[in-house]
Each structure stands twice: as C-alpha cells, then as structure tokens.
Scaffold this active site. Structure first.
Site, PDB file in Angstrom:
ATOM      1  N   ARG A  32      58.360  -1.442  29.245  1.00 22.01           N
ATOM      2  CA  ARG A  32      58.096  -0.551  28.115  1.00 22.01           C
ATOM      3  C   ARG A  32      56.675   0.006  28.195  1.00 22.01           C
ATOM      4  NH1 ARG A  32      55.985  -2.430  22.740  1.00 22.01           N
ATOM      5  NH2 ARG A  32      56.228  -0.731  21.232  1.00 22.01           N
ATOM      6  N   ARG A  73      49.132   5.526   7.797  1.00 20.89           N
ATOM      7  CA  ARG A  73      47.980   4.632   7.785  1.00 20.89           C
ATOM      8  C   ARG A  73      46.947   5.053   6.741  1.00 20.89           C
ATOM      9  NH1 ARG A  73      47.932   1.769  12.698  1.00 20.89           N
ATOM     10  NH2 ARG A  73      49.318   2.620  14.299  1.00 20.89           N
ATOM     11  N   LYS A 219      64.939   3.195  17.104  1.00 22.46           N
ATOM     12  CA  LYS A 219      64.289   1.990  16.580  1.00 22.46           C
ATOM     13  C   LYS A 219      64.626   1.884  15.089  1.00 22.46           C
ATOM     14  CE  LYS A 219      60.018   1.309  17.924  1.00 22.46           C
ATOM     15  NZ  LYS A 219      58.590   1.617  18.204  1.00 22.46           N
ATOM     16  N   THR A 280      59.935  -7.659  18.368  1.00 22.71           N
ATOM     17  CA  THR A 280      58.816  -7.961  17.473  1.00 22.71           C
ATOM     18  C   THR A 280      58.575  -9.459  17.286  1.00 22.71           C
ATOM     19  OG1 THR A 280      59.389  -5.961  16.214  1.00 22.71           O
ATOM     20  CG2 THR A 280      57.628  -7.324  15.343  1.00 22.71           C
TER      21      THR A 280
END
Length: 487
Positions: A32, A73, A219, A280
């Site tokens: 990845r 963010r 995802k 994760t």
C-alpha cells in the site's frame, strides 16, 4: 499455504536496506502506498522496487494507491498544541487565521463545517480523544463545550458522531493523485470516505478519465455507508473490493457498534463476491514492540474467522521498528485461525441458483474438492479472475492455484483469499489435453505434490476467452508428469 492475504503499507521503515525484500519474502501480498504522506517521487520509487523484487523472487505482489480523501481537520495553534479541560468553552472558526489558534479558539481546514453542524451535535477530534458538544453556530463560528478533554495538537481530524458531513469523497489533491496512480500503474486505488455507490461510480469515471485501469477499493469509514443494508450492498456492488477502515468508522458510529458492523460488512462482501480487507490498528503495539499483544492476535484471528480476504498493516510497517517481525506475526496468526473448523465452514452458497455457467463450474469444483480423496489442489486457468474469485468464497482447505497470462488479472487475484496467482504462458501448437498436463506438472513441481496426488483443473474450451470456463477435469500428477516428460 496461508489463505488470508496481507496488505502492508510502505514508508520510511521499508526504505531501510533489505527491508522491502524481506517483507515480500515474509509473505506480503499487496503493498500500500499511502498518498496522505510522502511525495510523488517516494511512491514512484517504492512501486518500482516492489515490482522488481516480486519479479526477482517469483511472486505476484500488487500495488495499492490509497487516496487521502476529504480528511476534515482543525488548523494550527500558535504554540503547536493546547490542553482542553472538561467544561471549557471552545470555538471552531472557519474564518480564523489558520495559524492563530489558542486555548479558546482554532481555525478549520474544512470551511463547510459550520453549515453541517447544529446545537446538540457531538464533534470528535483526534479519533475521539477530544469530544466537543455543539452549543450554537453563528456565521463561521461553532461554539462548543468540552465533554472529554485532553491534549489537542495541530491539524487533528474532526468527525461528527453519526456522520452527516457534506464533504465530497474526492478532493483536488485526489484528482491529481489519480494521475500519479495511473503513471505508476497501480493495480488498486482506494477511495477514502465514500458515502454511497454514486461516489464510487464518480470515482471510477474520474480514475478512468485520468488513464488508470486500476481496480477500485471503497474504504468504508463513514456512518452513511453503513446506515442501511441497501446503501452498503450498493456500495459493495459498485466496487471491485472494499476495506473495513475501522479508524474513522469507529469514531463515527462508536466502537461499541464497530465489531458488529465489521462482521456485517465482511459477510455482505462475501455474499456479493467482493474481496474485503480489514484494516486499522491490527497490530498497533508492534510499532515499537517485537511481539503483538494477545488482544491483537485475537483481533486478527477474529477477522480471519469471519472470512476477510486480507488483513492490513499501516504504521506497523510504514514507520514501525519491527516491520518484518510484524508481517511474520500476522501470517502466523492467520495460519492458526485458518486451521479451525469455523474458518473451514465458511462455505459456498450451495442452494444458490446461477445464470452463468462459469460460476456454476466454480461452485461444482469446490463441492468436488471437499469430497474427493487424494486431491492436492484446485488449479484454474483464468483470463479475468472471476472463477478463482468465486472459488475463494469457499472455506476449502486446498490451495486454489490460478494461472493467467494477464498481468492485471494476476494482480487482482493477489487479494483473493486462498488464491495463489501464477503467471502462465501456454505451450504453442499443443492440444488442450497436453496443456492440461503441462499446467498440472508445473504446479505440482512448485507446490511439491506427492506422485499419487490428483489435481482438480478448470478451464475453458479455448484459452484467452474471458467468461469461458466450462470444464472440470481431474488430472493425475503422475500421468501429467509422464506426458510432459517428467519422472
């Protein structure tokens, strides 16, 4: 043979001399490239090195380009960080100078957040380590009260509990990175934060427009994506593979719901014949420790028992101190889980009805494989990879060896549970019966089968014919070797 595939993230740790080769030898199936970090030159170099090493050691290893997506963010603090205490009032301001944050206020990278919030909403910062309750929204400012305090530093992510943020799944950076993915000929491209199937269709169009032929991975990390079975199924069906991205998904829906949702996503992906990656913090402690915790071992094993096609490592291999040890530990854990009756009972859908003959052939082959003694492997000659994908939905103990002369198909199959992709060049001017024996002899030599073994072979009447699988054949290893001149 380990059936569950391993996806490993590349980074500074894998750039150390010898590490990349040792990772691939240890069993990494997909590498990845995280486009949230690094520069294009890093990704070019690493993709090139992966392919060179894979060719050297004779393995198929795919390259996955993971787009950053609309990570929402906060901006920055003048001192780099602040400590928020429970009960404090704190403002998020979309118009504030990005570098002028302090203990009372901070700017936002995502200027649309005030439009997505209202009184009573819960905002989770830094993966839920800091929790804010929205009191009011006025213009560009979101007035909040600290519910869970702690240290908050620059550029930490924001999630809204329950989802519902309106940011699209692709940013300007993502569109540029799609061009990069095309240039490095990435085998897979992962789309971050899609909300529904429409986001996947849009991403596929954008990817194709920029010259990439990569398979697309959705995802699953937004609450909206798992809000209903219809939405989830549509997203899975629109994708070539899906990823259970447990970080942001857990923040949005709550960790208490996450394990159940993870199992549901894996089950629906298997039912819809879509490869699935579980990701994760799978072995997070191995970033700085040479052994995993028992809880991490159980976490990986649980995903394997649920039927995930692949498990993924992130910082463990990208920046960790023990990348090779982590891959070996994950491989050992997967192999152990695969020996259980629960893993073998995953099974194909015996009662299903099929429209396509090649899908029925795949199911028939797996039924025979589970009942015929002295069978050493299932071997299929495939153009598109569909037959081994259907076979991989079974919990068969036997290796599924998939031979193809298509590089894209080989890379696609690197993600399929229980499938070993092998490059195949057919002998010229030979009848199909000879080719059958040639293939079986080649596979028997690679996997070292006993001479009295048998192999179940599937293929079409003609090679290079996608969707043409029509034949199941049982081939004796001894007779195959005799035909092609072996002992």
């Amino acid at each position: 043979m380990r059936r569950t595939k391993i996806v490993a993230t590349l980074g500074p740790a894998t750039d150390r001399p010898g590490v990349m080769k040792n990772l691939l030898v240890a069993g990494v199936d997909v590498c990845r490239l995280n486009f949230s970090h690094g520069v294009p030159h890093d990704h070019y170099r690493r993709a090139k090195e992966v392919r060179a090493i894979a060719n050297e050691i004779g393995r198929t290893v795919a390259v996955l380009a993971d787009l950053q997506g609309p990570k929402i963010r906060i901006a920055q603090f003048q001192s780099g960080s602040v400590t928020l205490k429970v009960g404090m009032k704190f403002i998020l301001d979309a118009e504030l100078d990005p570098s002028r944050g302090d203990e009372t206020i901070v700017g936002l990278d995502y200027r649309g957040l005030p439009n997505d919030c209202g009184p009573g909403d819960i905002l989770l910062l830094d993966d839920g380590r800091v929790v804010l309750k929205v009191l009011d929204v006025t213009g560009s400012q979101i007035f909040t009260e600290v519910v869970t305090g702690g240290k908050l530093s620059n550029n930490k992510g924001i999630n809204r509990k329950g989802g519902g943020l309106s940011a699209g799944s692709l940013t300007d950076k993502d569109y540029q990175d799609m061009k990069l993915a095309a240039e490095i000929e990435a085998d897979f491209v992962a789309i971050s934060f899609p909300r529904d199937a429409e986001d996947i269709h849009h991403a596929r169009h954008a990817l194709t427009k920029r010259g990439s032929k990569a398979d697309l991975i959705a995802k699953i990390e937004r609450a909206e994506a798992v809000a209903s079975e219809d939405v989830l199924d549509a997203m899975i069906s629109a994708s070539d593979a899906v990823m259970v991205a447990r970080g942001d998904l857990g923040v949005e829906i709550g960790d208490d719901r996450l394990i159940g949702v993870q199992k549901k996503i894996i089950a629906r992906a298997r039912a819809l014949d879509c490869p699935v990656i579980t990701a994760t913090q799978m072995m997070e402690s191995m970033i700085s420790n040479s052994m995993p915790t028992r809880a991490e071992v159980f976490d990986v094993a649980n995903a394997v028992l649920d039927g995930t096609d692949a498990v993924m490592l992130s910082a463990e291999t990208a920046t960790g101190e023990y990348p090779i040890e982590t891959v070996l530990a994950m491989a050992k854990t997967a192999e152990g889980a695969e020996q259980t009756n629960q893993a073998r009972a995953l099974g194909a859908r015996v009662e299903a009805q099929y429209d396509r003959r090649d899908e029925a052939i795949a199911l028939g082959a797996m039924y025979i494989a589970s009942h015929l003694k002295k069978l050493a492997a299932i071997v299929c000659i495939t153009e598109s990879g569909s037959t081994p994908l259907w076979m991989s939905r079974s919990g068969s103990r036997l290796p599924i060896v998939a031979l193809s002369n298509q590089s894209r198909t080989l890379a696609r199959m690197a993600l399929f549970r229980g499938v070993m992709p092998l490059a195949f060049v057919s002998p010229e001017d030979q009848p199909m019966s000879y080719i059958d024996d040639f293939v079986v002899g080649q596979v028997a030599d690679i996997l070292v089968f006993p001479g009295d073994s048998q192999v179940l072979l599937t293929r079409g009447d003609r090679l290079n014919n996608p969707g043409g699988t029509s034949t199941i054949k049982i081939v004796s290893v001894k007779e195959a070797r005799r035909t092609v001149g072996g002992d």
